[in-house]
Write an enzyme that holds these catalytic residues in place. Structure first.
Site, PDB file in Angstrom:
ATOM      1  N   SER A 117      22.834  48.941  25.994  1.00 53.08           N
ATOM      2  CA  SER A 117      21.752  49.605  25.138  1.00 53.08           C
ATOM      3  C   SER A 117      20.224  49.281  25.678  1.00 53.08           C
ATOM      4  O   SER A 117      19.883  49.326  26.744  1.00 53.08           O
ATOM      5  CB  SER A 117      21.891  49.612  23.519  1.00 53.08           C
ATOM      6  OG  SER A 117      20.939  50.531  23.179  1.00 53.08           O
ATOM      7  N   HIS A 127      21.996  55.925  19.349  1.00 55.17           N
ATOM      8  CA  HIS A 127      23.229  56.453  20.072  1.00 55.17           C
ATOM      9  C   HIS A 127      24.010  57.446  19.332  1.00 55.17           C
ATOM     10  O   HIS A 127      25.064  57.596  19.448  1.00 55.17           O
ATOM     11  CB  HIS A 127      24.168  55.460  20.638  1.00 55.17           C
ATOM     12  CG  HIS A 127      23.447  54.321  21.374  1.00 55.17           C
ATOM     13  ND1 HIS A 127      22.737  54.423  22.619  1.00 55.17           N
ATOM     14  CD2 HIS A 127      23.044  52.959  21.179  1.00 55.17           C
ATOM     15  CE1 HIS A 127      22.338  53.449  23.239  1.00 55.17           C
ATOM     16  NE2 HIS A 127      22.423  52.865  22.399  1.00 55.17           N
TER      17      HIS A 127
END
Length: 302
Positions: free
Chosen positions: A87, A193
């Protein structure tokens, strides 16, 4: 020796991270450059617990730590052949692959953090780690529900779901009924996300259109595909905001590495890697002491 760097994502940060490295001139220089861009003193911010409640500050400060460690490793002749991150950590990997310079990356992450926090405030949500249930079973379960998606493929039996709070809790209950050993709600500031980050992704597109970025100079594996980067780097950044992080898929594709070094606030990814491929040799660098330990270990590896 084939060496990989992997960079920790948001959630592993800790008060005081990186400040022990300020004894090095190259790190002092980075902190001074960061202060001019961020318009606050990074050392003071890193020692303030309130900082770690603010995504807009966490993201660039984590990047600052990771770049500091890349610099210190480079000064000892340690460079990666393969690079990737989880990420937020993917941005440090892109820096490591020369996609952008330090100042560009820092400003970019300040903007990314701001936009993600804004989306989180406007569209509240939650994230939950599901542990002990096969990925395929979690995929089937989540696909049967609305307002919840898979956010992270951390290991084959540890996935993170994201979305509307009630939907995430309902999915967690169903996962436990299906055999998950644990369902742990994460202390995140938003449903990262997931579809709830759509506004942030759209606004990030506008910001990225102003930047000139380069092609990676080394093997860069990315979250969106779980594979080597191909295509348009800006598109990859935008898609990453709302797409699942395919971390364990990246690790599985790098079973030929001799050494894999985690770079971030604390040891997190190494533990995941051991659940994916126990044969991989891993080390973690997060402060002055761990830096010396890894350099000493690598001397024995070479």
């Amino acid at each position: 020796m084939k060496l990989g760097f992997m960079f920790t994502g948001q959630g592993s940060e800790r008060v005081g991270m990186g400040t022990s490295l300020l004894q090095y001139d190259s790190v002092k220089t980075l902190f001074n450059e960061a202060e001019a861009i961020l318009e606050y003193n990074p050392e003071s911010a890193l020692n303030d617990p309130k900082t770690f409640e603010d995504t807009q500050k966490i993201q660039p400060l984590t990047f600052l730590l990771q770049v500091s460690l890349i610099k210190l490793l480079a000064e000892k002749g340690i460079h990666s052949d393969v690079t990737f991150g989880l990420s937020l950590g993917e941005y440090a990997a892109m820096y490591d692959a020369s996609v952008f310079d330090f100042k560009t990356g820092l400003a970019l992450l300040q903007k990314r953090g701001e936009l993600m926090q804004k989306s989180a405030n406007n569209h509240p949500g939650a994230m939950c780690a599901l542990i002990g249930l096969e990925a395929s079973k979690i995929e089937t379960l989540v696909n049967s529900l609305e307002e919840v998606v898979i956010a992270n493929y951390n290991t084959p039996k540890q996935l993170v779901i994201s979305g509307d709070l009630a939907a995430v809790k309902h999915a967690a209950d169903l996962a436990k009924e299906a055999g998950a050993k644990r369902a742990v709600m994460l202390p995140t500031t938003g449903a990262f996300h997931s579809f709830l980050m759509k506004d942030a992704a759209e606004e990030l597109t506008e910001y990225l259109n102003q930047l000139t970025l380069k092609e990676p100079t080394k093997s860069l594996y990315v979250n969106v595909t779980g594979d080597l980067f191909e295509g348009n780097i800006k598109d990859n950044m935008i898609r990453q905001m709302t797409s699942p992080v395919k971390f364990y898929q990246i690790v599985e594709k790098n079973d030929n590495l001799d050494v894999l070094i985690e770079i971030g606030p604390k040891r997190v990814l190494c533990n995941m890697v051991k659940r994916i491929n126990r044969k991989l040799t891993t080390y973690a660098v997060y402060d002055e002491t761990s830096l010396h330990d890894v350099l000493e270990a690598l001397e024995n590896e070479i």
